[in-house]
Design a protein around this motif. Structure first.
Motif: not given
Length: 265
Positions: A130-139
């Motif tokens: 998947e391509s996680p969002s910037a916020a999810l990637t940061l988490a």
């Protein structure tokens, strides 16, 4: 090999058609076929979740339970974390495939920090493609930073972030890993070579990566470097790093073994 596979498939279908017309027992079309393999449980869960989503079908019956657990954890990190044992892997896969939905993305990013290791690993496995969002990637990145003593968790987090557009976050994490005691862990290096090779094109990462690889046995170093050299666009970057005058003696020796020379390229 392809023609043999097609012929075997045609024969199996023909036999089943004949069996159906005669009222006799059908057999599995792909039974005993050497080209067939069975996906691992986590891959099967992700495949089913992805397929249902693409076809516009509702998620599995496990989705509601998984969503409730992650929602509770997102609202209250002190939620009984052992409840994850009641959550099916298929439910987690269903949740992750919907991570593009803002509400699901919020639930995931807010629960990542509190997830026990096993469900965190499940989430990472389901996010690999998947391509996680910037916020999810940061988490995920923040969870990675707290897990630097556990190479398995770190490697899984890298895989989960590998398709994210937030390359700057991933670059910072990779650089930190390559400066850490776990930099020569085989699982870490394998993940970087296979899932994050596009990041290794950055000059600030290429040499540290090769330095970490050089800490492995020479044969392992040679095998991984050869694989990377054949990946599109990687050869110029790797060769430039191999010639870097700031390379260590250890790396120089490994490069010499790779190219059959005496510590020089």
């Amino acid at each position: 090999q392809l023609s043999a596979f097609i012929n075997k498939l045609k024969r199996a279908i023909a036999e089943n058609l004949k069996a159906a017309s005669e009222g006799t027992k059908l057999r599995a079309v792909m039974e005993g076929n050497p080209f067939v393999f069975e996906l691992s449980e986590d891959r099967q869960a992700s495949f089913h979740a992805k397929l249902k989503h693409l076809l516009g079908h509702p998620p599995s019956d496990f989705f509601a339970g998984a969503k409730t657990y992650f929602e509770q954890l997102a609202l209250d990190p002190k939620t009984d974390t052992e409840k994850w044992k009641e959550v099916g892997l298929q439910g987690i896969a269903d949740l992750c495939v919907l991570q593009h939905d803002q509400s699901v993305d919020n639930i995931l990013q807010k629960s990542i920090a509190s997830l026990p290791d096993i469900p965190f690993l499940c989430v990472c496995q389901c996010l690999e493609h998947e391509s996680p969002s910037a916020a999810l990637t940061l988490a995920i990145s923040q969870r990675l930073g707290l897990s630097m003593q556990n190479p398995i968790l770190v490697a899984s987090a890298l895989k989960a972030m590998s398709q994210s557009n937030s390359q700057d976050i991933r670059t910072q994490d990779i650089y930190a890993i390559l400066q850490s005691p776990i930099r020569s862990n085989p699982e870490i290096l394998s993940t970087l070579a296979t899932r994050c090779s596009h990041d290794l094109k950055q000059s600030q990462l290429t040499l540290p990566f090769l330095e970490a690889l050089a800490l492995l046995p020479v044969e392992a170093f040679k095998r991984i470097v050869v694989e990377i050299l054949y990946q599109p666009g990687m050869r110029p970057t790797i060769m430039a790093a191999c010639r870097n005058p700031e390379r260590s003696e250890t790396l120089a020796i490994a490069i010499g073994a790779l190219f059959g020379t005496d510590k020089t390229v």
